[in-house]
Design a protein around this motif. Sequence first.
Motif, PDB file in Angstrom:
ATOM      1  N   GLU A  29       0.947  -4.636   3.599  1.00 30.58           N
ATOM      2  CA  GLU A  29       2.174  -3.928   3.971  1.00 30.58           C
ATOM      3  C   GLU A  29       2.074  -2.488   3.485  1.00 30.58           C
ATOM      4  O   GLU A  29       1.836  -2.244   2.302  1.00 30.58           O
ATOM      5  CB  GLU A  29       3.386  -4.602   3.325  1.00 30.58           C
ATOM      6  CG  GLU A  29       4.698  -3.897   3.557  1.00 30.58           C
ATOM      7  CD  GLU A  29       5.846  -4.519   2.778  1.00 30.58           C
ATOM      8  OE1 GLU A  29       6.905  -3.882   2.687  1.00 30.58           O
ATOM      9  OE2 GLU A  29       5.663  -5.643   2.253  1.00 30.58           O
ATOM     10  N   VAL A  30       2.213  -1.539   4.387  1.00 32.53           N
ATOM     11  CA  VAL A  30       2.274  -0.131   3.992  1.00 32.53           C
ATOM     12  C   VAL A  30       3.728   0.150   3.620  1.00 32.53           C
ATOM     13  O   VAL A  30       4.589   0.272   4.478  1.00 32.53           O
ATOM     14  CB  VAL A  30       1.787   0.802   5.108  1.00 32.53           C
ATOM     15  CG1 VAL A  30       1.872   2.261   4.651  1.00 32.53           C
ATOM     16  CG2 VAL A  30       0.358   0.459   5.511  1.00 32.53           C
ATOM     17  N   ALA A  31       3.974   0.226   2.317  1.00 29.36           N
ATOM     18  CA  ALA A  31       5.344   0.311   1.820  1.00 29.36           C
ATOM     19  C   ALA A  31       5.878   1.732   1.797  1.00 29.36           C
ATOM     20  O   ALA A  31       7.082   1.948   1.879  1.00 29.36           O
ATOM     21  CB  ALA A  31       5.415  -0.276   0.410  1.00 29.36           C
TER      22      ALA A  31
ATOM     23  N   GLU B 188       6.633   6.541  13.721  1.00 30.55           N
ATOM     24  CA  GLU B 188       5.693   6.007  14.708  1.00 30.55           C
ATOM     25  C   GLU B 188       5.083   4.689  14.237  1.00 30.55           C
ATOM     26  O   GLU B 188       4.930   3.750  15.027  1.00 30.55           O
ATOM     27  CB  GLU B 188       4.590   7.027  14.966  1.00 30.55           C
ATOM     28  CG  GLU B 188       3.508   6.531  15.931  1.00 30.55           C
ATOM     29  CD  GLU B 188       2.369   7.521  16.086  1.00 30.55           C
ATOM     30  OE1 GLU B 188       1.417   7.200  16.816  1.00 30.55           O
ATOM     31  OE2 GLU B 188       2.434   8.618  15.487  1.00 30.55           O
ATOM     32  N   TRP B 189       4.760   4.614  12.939  1.00 28.61           N
ATOM     33  CA  TRP B 189       4.065   3.436  12.415  1.00 28.61           C
ATOM     34  C   TRP B 189       4.985   2.490  11.658  1.00 28.61           C
ATOM     35  O   TRP B 189       4.521   1.543  11.012  1.00 28.61           O
ATOM     36  CB  TRP B 189       2.905   3.885  11.525  1.00 28.61           C
ATOM     37  CG  TRP B 189       1.819   4.546  12.314  1.00 28.61           C
ATOM     38  CD1 TRP B 189       1.544   5.886  12.399  1.00 28.61           C
ATOM     39  CD2 TRP B 189       0.857   3.894  13.150  1.00 28.61           C
ATOM     40  NE1 TRP B 189       0.489   6.111  13.230  1.00 28.61           N
ATOM     41  CE2 TRP B 189       0.040   4.902  13.711  1.00 28.61           C
ATOM     42  CE3 TRP B 189       0.607   2.557  13.483  1.00 28.61           C
ATOM     43  CZ2 TRP B 189      -1.004   4.623  14.580  1.00 28.61           C
ATOM     44  CZ3 TRP B 189      -0.430   2.271  14.347  1.00 28.61           C
ATOM     45  CH2 TRP B 189      -1.225   3.293  14.889  1.00 28.61           C
ATOM     46  N   LYS B 190       6.293   2.756  11.699  1.00 28.68           N
ATOM     47  CA  LYS B 190       7.297   1.874  11.085  1.00 28.68           C
ATOM     48  C   LYS B 190       7.059   1.703   9.584  1.00 28.68           C
ATOM     49  O   LYS B 190       7.164   0.600   9.035  1.00 28.68           O
ATOM     50  CB  LYS B 190       7.329   0.515  11.796  1.00 28.68           C
ATOM     51  CG  LYS B 190       7.709   0.600  13.267  1.00 28.68           C
ATOM     52  CD  LYS B 190       7.710  -0.780  13.932  1.00 28.68           C
ATOM     53  CE  LYS B 190       8.187  -0.699  15.366  1.00 28.68           C
ATOM     54  NZ  LYS B 190       7.382   0.188  16.220  1.00 28.68           N
ATOM     55  N   ILE B 191       6.739   2.800   8.933  1.00 33.88           N
ATOM     56  CA  ILE B 191       6.604   2.807   7.474  1.00 33.88           C
ATOM     57  C   ILE B 191       7.995   3.073   6.896  1.00 33.88           C
ATOM     58  O   ILE B 191       8.620   4.082   7.226  1.00 33.88           O
ATOM     59  CB  ILE B 191       5.597   3.874   7.016  1.00 33.88           C
ATOM     60  CG1 ILE B 191       4.233   3.602   7.651  1.00 33.88           C
ATOM     61  CG2 ILE B 191       5.491   3.905   5.494  1.00 33.88           C
ATOM     62  CD1 ILE B 191       3.208   4.697   7.406  1.00 33.88           C
ATOM     63  N   PRO B 192       8.511   2.192   6.044  1.00 37.39           N
ATOM     64  CA  PRO B 192       9.926   2.265   5.669  1.00 37.39           C
ATOM     65  C   PRO B 192      10.317   3.431   4.774  1.00 37.39           C
ATOM     66  O   PRO B 192      11.488   3.831   4.774  1.00 37.39           O
ATOM     67  CB  PRO B 192      10.167   0.934   4.943  1.00 37.39           C
ATOM     68  CG  PRO B 192       8.819   0.502   4.460  1.00 37.39           C
ATOM     69  CD  PRO B 192       7.854   0.991   5.489  1.00 37.39           C
ATOM     70  N   GLU B 193       9.394   3.964   3.985  1.00 40.46           N
ATOM     71  CA  GLU B 193       9.763   5.019   3.042  1.00 40.46           C
ATOM     72  C   GLU B 193       8.811   6.206   3.159  1.00 40.46           C
ATOM     73  O   GLU B 193       7.616   6.034   3.420  1.00 40.46           O
ATOM     74  CB  GLU B 193       9.756   4.498   1.607  1.00 40.46           C
ATOM     75  CG  GLU B 193      10.774   3.395   1.351  1.00 40.46           C
ATOM     76  CD  GLU B 193      10.791   2.970  -0.103  1.00 40.46           C
ATOM     77  OE1 GLU B 193      10.897   3.858  -0.980  1.00 40.46           O
ATOM     78  OE2 GLU B 193      10.675   1.763  -0.364  1.00 40.46           O
ATOM     79  N   VAL B 194       9.347   7.392   2.935  1.00 42.14           N
ATOM     80  CA  VAL B 194       8.569   8.635   2.984  1.00 42.14           C
ATOM     81  C   VAL B 194       8.852   9.433   1.722  1.00 42.14           C
ATOM     82  O   VAL B 194      10.004   9.521   1.273  1.00 42.14           O
ATOM     83  CB  VAL B 194       8.935   9.480   4.219  1.00 42.14           C
ATOM     84  CG1 VAL B 194       8.172  10.803   4.203  1.00 42.14           C
ATOM     85  CG2 VAL B 194       8.641   8.715   5.500  1.00 42.14           C
ATOM     86  N   SER B 195       7.816  10.001   1.150  1.00 41.46           N
ATOM     87  CA  SER B 195       7.953  10.842  -0.036  1.00 41.46           C
ATOM     88  C   SER B 195       6.996  12.022   0.084  1.00 41.46           C
ATOM     89  O   SER B 195       5.991  11.948   0.789  1.00 41.46           O
ATOM     90  CB  SER B 195       7.641  10.035  -1.297  1.00 41.46           C
ATOM     91  OG  SER B 195       7.626  10.874  -2.442  1.00 41.46           O
TER      92      SER B 195
ATOM     93  N   LEU C 206       0.810  -1.211   0.000  1.00 40.26           N
ATOM     94  CA  LEU C 206       0.000   0.000   0.000  1.00 40.26           C
ATOM     95  C   LEU C 206       0.843   1.261   0.000  1.00 40.26           C
ATOM     96  O   LEU C 206       1.912   1.322   0.630  1.00 40.26           O
ATOM     97  CB  LEU C 206      -0.895   0.036   1.234  1.00 40.26           C
ATOM     98  CG  LEU C 206      -2.037  -0.970   1.337  1.00 40.26           C
ATOM     99  CD1 LEU C 206      -2.722  -0.830   2.692  1.00 40.26           C
ATOM    100  CD2 LEU C 206      -3.042  -0.772   0.217  1.00 40.26           C
ATOM    101  N   LEU C 207       0.323   2.265  -0.666  1.00 41.67           N
ATOM    102  CA  LEU C 207       0.801   3.627  -0.542  1.00 41.67           C
ATOM    103  C   LEU C 207      -0.234   4.375   0.281  1.00 41.67           C
ATOM    104  O   LEU C 207      -1.411   4.423  -0.084  1.00 41.67           O
ATOM    105  CB  LEU C 207       0.929   4.278  -1.922  1.00 41.67           C
ATOM    106  CG  LEU C 207       1.277   5.769  -1.949  1.00 41.67           C
ATOM    107  CD1 LEU C 207       2.694   6.006  -1.433  1.00 41.67           C
ATOM    108  CD2 LEU C 207       1.123   6.321  -3.367  1.00 41.67           C
TER     109      LEU C 207
END
Length: 317
Positions: free
Chosen positions: A31-33, A49-56, A8-9
């Motif tokens: 999985e929130v990718a 906080e939510w352990k999301i591996p990538e940020v854009s 998921l995005l």
Amino acid sequence: MTSIPIRLLLAGEGAIAGIHMQALERIEDVEVACLVGGVDEDARIFAHEWKIPEVSLDYEASLARDDIDAVILATPSQLHASQAAQAIDSGKHVLAEIPMSLNLADAERLTERAERSDRVGMVAHTRRFNAPHREIKRRIQRGEFHLQHLVSETYFFRRQNLNMHGNPRSWTDNLLWHHACHSVDLFAWLLDDFDLEVWGSAGPPHAELGIPMDMNIGLRSHAGVMATLVLSFNHHGPFGGFYRYIGEEDTLQAFRDELKDHRGAVVPLEGSGFEYQDREFIAAICEGRRPEAAFSDCLPTMRLLDRLEALMANSGG
């Protein structure tokens, strides 16, 4: 469910995004990718906080990724229609937060686009998934409960542009197209009747926010079942949507995922509306089927809101 996770995005780092993350943590094979945020610092705090591996901060570039299967839009209301259309055009499944748009024309264009696609397109009309309202609908359909009057009270921020956690918002909310949308849709969905008589009025616009802070709406079905909606951004006290079902057999009160009878006794129910809703989205993707609350299922509600907006404008509200 497939053993290959749906990637998921998540777009948005505000309060409603956190509610979706709470639900998604309880759903298998998801999985929130990546998180697409609006403010870099806020997005990185949320992702940590939510352990999301990538940020854009680039929504369009994130949509272009081949490893993203679906998108959940938890962004400001005015972005939902355009961002949902972009997701569909990019070949992604999409769950858009309520409302799908802030006007009927955009809702119609988006629905048409979604219907031409083979992707799952869904709107977060969460009241349809809350256990109390599903139980009421079950009773109505089985003839166990004859609804006479639904009384809905919706209260949110107190004269300040804050989210549900009391944090400042970068955008202005909409009392009709967002908050009233929940309850108008709920009433029509309960009765399977979207050809309702409608009326309503709105208070004067706030001097700084430019939106009406109070609203009352009336609905009536062909069978004579009534709904009265009261909405306020001026209210002192707890916020949320409070529902009183006045029926022949009982008066029932619903708040979030809890239902009580007229004596105040809790009616045993299970489940979280947000979790059930997000599960439905993921299940529809995995099973290759149409979801509950597809764009076309929710379009009739947008037509009711359009009629209400015109009535309020003509009445000077």
